[in-house]
Motif scaffolding. Sequence first.
Motif, short mmCIF file in Angstrom:
data_model
loop_
_atom_site.label_atom_id
_atom_site.label_comp_id
_atom_site.label_asym_id
_atom_site.label_seq_id
_atom_site.Cartn_x
_atom_site.Cartn_y
_atom_site.Cartn_z
N LEU A 1 0.82 -1.21 0.00
CA LEU A 1 0.00 0.00 0.00
C LEU A 1 0.86 1.27 0.00
CD1 LEU A 1 -2.84 1.09 -0.03
CD2 LEU A 1 -2.81 1.05 2.47
N HIS A 2 1.94 1.30 0.75
CA HIS A 2 2.76 2.52 0.79
C HIS A 2 3.46 2.74 -0.56
CE1 HIS A 2 5.61 -0.62 2.05
NE2 HIS A 2 6.57 0.19 1.61
N ILE A 3 3.82 1.68 -1.27
CA ILE A 3 4.39 1.82 -2.61
C ILE A 3 3.31 2.30 -3.58
CG2 ILE A 3 5.45 0.58 -4.53
CD1 ILE A 3 7.33 0.92 -2.20
N LEU A 4 2.10 1.79 -3.41
CA LEU A 4 1.00 2.21 -4.27
C LEU A 4 0.65 3.68 -4.07
CD1 LEU A 4 -1.08 1.39 -6.36
CD2 LEU A 4 -2.55 0.60 -4.51
N ILE A 5 0.70 4.15 -2.84
CA ILE A 5 0.44 5.57 -2.58
C ILE A 5 1.54 6.43 -3.21
CG2 ILE A 5 0.33 7.30 -0.74
CD1 ILE A 5 -1.10 5.15 0.96
N LEU A 6 2.79 6.00 -3.10
CA LEU A 6 3.89 6.73 -3.73
C LEU A 6 3.74 6.76 -5.26
CD1 LEU A 6 6.62 8.17 -3.40
CD2 LEU A 6 7.69 5.93 -3.64
N LYS A 7 3.37 5.61 -5.85
CA LYS A 7 3.14 5.57 -7.30
C LYS A 7 1.98 6.48 -7.70
CE LYS A 7 3.11 1.67 -9.49
NZ LYS A 7 2.87 0.27 -9.88
N THR A 8 0.97 6.59 -6.86
CA THR A 8 -0.17 7.46 -7.14
C THR A 8 0.26 8.93 -7.14
OG1 THR A 8 -1.66 5.84 -6.14
CG2 THR A 8 -2.49 8.08 -6.41
N ILE A 9 1.06 9.31 -6.16
CA ILE A 9 1.54 10.69 -6.08
C ILE A 9 2.39 11.03 -7.30
CG2 ILE A 9 3.05 12.25 -4.78
CD1 ILE A 9 2.05 10.77 -2.23
N VAL A 10 3.27 10.13 -7.70
CA VAL A 10 4.11 10.37 -8.88
C VAL A 10 3.26 10.43 -10.14
CG1 VAL A 10 5.96 9.38 -10.30
CG2 VAL A 10 6.17 9.38 -7.82
N SER A 11 2.26 9.56 -10.25
CA SER A 11 1.38 9.56 -11.43
C SER A 11 0.59 10.86 -11.53
CB SER A 11 0.42 8.38 -11.37
OG SER A 11 1.11 7.16 -11.43
#
Length: 138
Positions: free
Chosen positions: A30-40
């Motif tokens: 989940l924390h990687i997914l949140i980081l990927k969301t912010i970058v996206s």
Amino acid sequence: MGLMELIGELINPGEIGTVEKVKREKKVRLHILILKTIVSIAILAVIYFLSFGISFHMKEALSFVAAITVYSVVGYFILPKPDYSNVGWFGGIFDNPFRISDDINRMLVFVMIILMPGRLISTTMLSWIDYSKKGDLL
């Protein structure tokens, strides 16, 4: 493409990379997914700002969403795999005048770099869909 490249390729052919369809990983923390969301979101904001500026019009927004959707689908389904051992002399700084195959590999590297943000956006969206199906949200 010159005559020297044709003759050199016939004498000593080089390896050429491929274009593959790669399956995505299903498990993302989940924390990687949140980081990927912010970058996206940052990538989308920069692309929108560079395309249209600060102004917002519905026609521009719809065309932007359509273009990003197509770009993300292409980025998801097409993954170039260049052969890095044949990208030119000195790690690709200089073109090999005796091979055409290094030009093809350099083009695959360029296409891979261009499609990376689209792949990031699409895999992030699909990972959020997977999380919502499992009921792990909230």
